[in-house]
Write a protein that holds these residues in place. Structure first.
Motif, PDB file in Angstrom:
ATOM      1  N   VAL A  95     -11.604 -16.558  13.674  1.00 32.51           N
ATOM      2  CA  VAL A  95     -10.671 -17.352  12.833  1.00 32.51           C
ATOM      3  C   VAL A  95     -11.681 -17.283  11.601  1.00 32.51           C
ATOM      4  O   VAL A  95     -11.196 -17.390  10.429  1.00 32.51           O
ATOM      5  CB  VAL A  95     -10.569 -18.766  13.358  1.00 32.51           C
ATOM      6  CG1 VAL A  95     -10.358 -19.871  12.343  1.00 32.51           C
ATOM      7  CG2 VAL A  95      -9.582 -18.699  14.774  1.00 32.51           C
ATOM      8  N   VAL A  96     -12.863 -17.708  11.594  1.00 32.35           N
ATOM      9  CA  VAL A  96     -13.679 -17.848  10.388  1.00 32.35           C
ATOM     10  C   VAL A  96     -13.761 -16.555   9.746  1.00 32.35           C
ATOM     11  O   VAL A  96     -13.503 -16.369   8.360  1.00 32.35           O
ATOM     12  CB  VAL A  96     -15.191 -18.226  10.843  1.00 32.35           C
ATOM     13  CG1 VAL A  96     -16.126 -18.193   9.417  1.00 32.35           C
ATOM     14  CG2 VAL A  96     -15.298 -19.674  11.245  1.00 32.35           C
ATOM     15  N   VAL A  97     -13.999 -15.516  10.033  1.00 29.22           N
ATOM     16  CA  VAL A  97     -13.963 -14.020   9.387  1.00 29.22           C
ATOM     17  C   VAL A  97     -12.346 -14.004   8.819  1.00 29.22           C
ATOM     18  O   VAL A  97     -12.386 -13.527   7.576  1.00 29.22           O
ATOM     19  CB  VAL A  97     -14.394 -13.042  10.249  1.00 29.22           C
ATOM     20  CG1 VAL A  97     -14.224 -11.779   9.425  1.00 29.22           C
ATOM     21  CG2 VAL A  97     -15.791 -13.160  10.694  1.00 29.22           C
ATOM     22  N   GLY A  98     -11.533 -14.144   9.529  1.00 30.46           N
ATOM     23  CA  GLY A  98     -10.156 -14.172   8.997  1.00 30.46           C
ATOM     24  C   GLY A  98      -9.748 -14.891   7.956  1.00 30.46           C
ATOM     25  O   GLY A  98      -9.316 -14.521   6.831  1.00 30.46           O
ATOM     26  N   LEU A  99     -10.245 -16.106   7.898  1.00 28.14           N
ATOM     27  CA  LEU A  99     -10.284 -16.931   6.722  1.00 28.14           C
ATOM     28  C   LEU A  99     -10.953 -16.697   5.502  1.00 28.14           C
ATOM     29  O   LEU A  99     -10.470 -16.928   4.449  1.00 28.14           O
ATOM     30  CB  LEU A  99     -10.559 -18.717   7.184  1.00 28.14           C
ATOM     31  CG  LEU A  99      -9.494 -19.270   7.992  1.00 28.14           C
ATOM     32  CD1 LEU A  99     -10.090 -20.554   8.688  1.00 28.14           C
ATOM     33  CD2 LEU A  99      -8.269 -19.493   7.260  1.00 28.14           C
TER      34      LEU A  99
END
Length: 143
Positions: free
Chosen positions: A25-29
């Motif tokens: 989620v963090v890397v995707g955001l």
């Protein structure tokens, strides 16, 4: 005495730890933010006069490339590939450098918002369950 051969088709894939979800989620955001910035740079190329047109074009292309690469890292990390840990680690270290510089310039809230997600990812990248999940090397089967 022969040992029984394990049937790989009967192996149950490991369950996806919550750390893998959070890292994804963090890397995707982060990739979505980079792609948004790249779009704003692209729009700015047509609306404002740049000091260096070639530099602005290069920066726009670089932002798009980084955004797409980070999206690939997020997706492949979710699938459990080993190489994604190194890519995520390098990107989070770059984000830490930006966050520390922002904090030192007196922008506390922006600096903290840039500092906390990379720290969480860096800690989670080295947890045993995340490392065990991300041992996939090739297309040996779907997870």
């Amino acid at each position: 005495m022969s040992r029984p051969v394990a049937d790989k088709s009967s192996e149950v894939p490991p369950t996806r730890p919550w750390g893998v979800w959070l890292i994804t989620v963090v890397v995707g955001l982060e990739s979505l933010v980079l792609l948004f910035i790249a779009v704003t740079f692209l729009i700015g190329l047509f609306n404002a006069a740049a000091n260096s047109l070639s530099g602005a074009i290069f920066l726009t292309i670089m932002l798009f490339a980084l955004g797409v690469a980070l999206a690939a890292v997020a997706l492949q990390h979710f699938r459990g590939y080993r190489w994604t840990r190194a890519a995520a680690l390098v990107w989070q270290l770059l984000m830490l450098a930006i966050a520390v510089t922002t904090l030192l310039n007196g922008q506390i809230w922006l600096g903290l918002s840039l500092l906390i997600p990379p720290l969480a990812v860096l800690v989670l990248l080295f947890t045993p369950r995340v490392v065990a999940f991300t041992l996939r090397q090739g297309d040996s089967g779907a997870l």
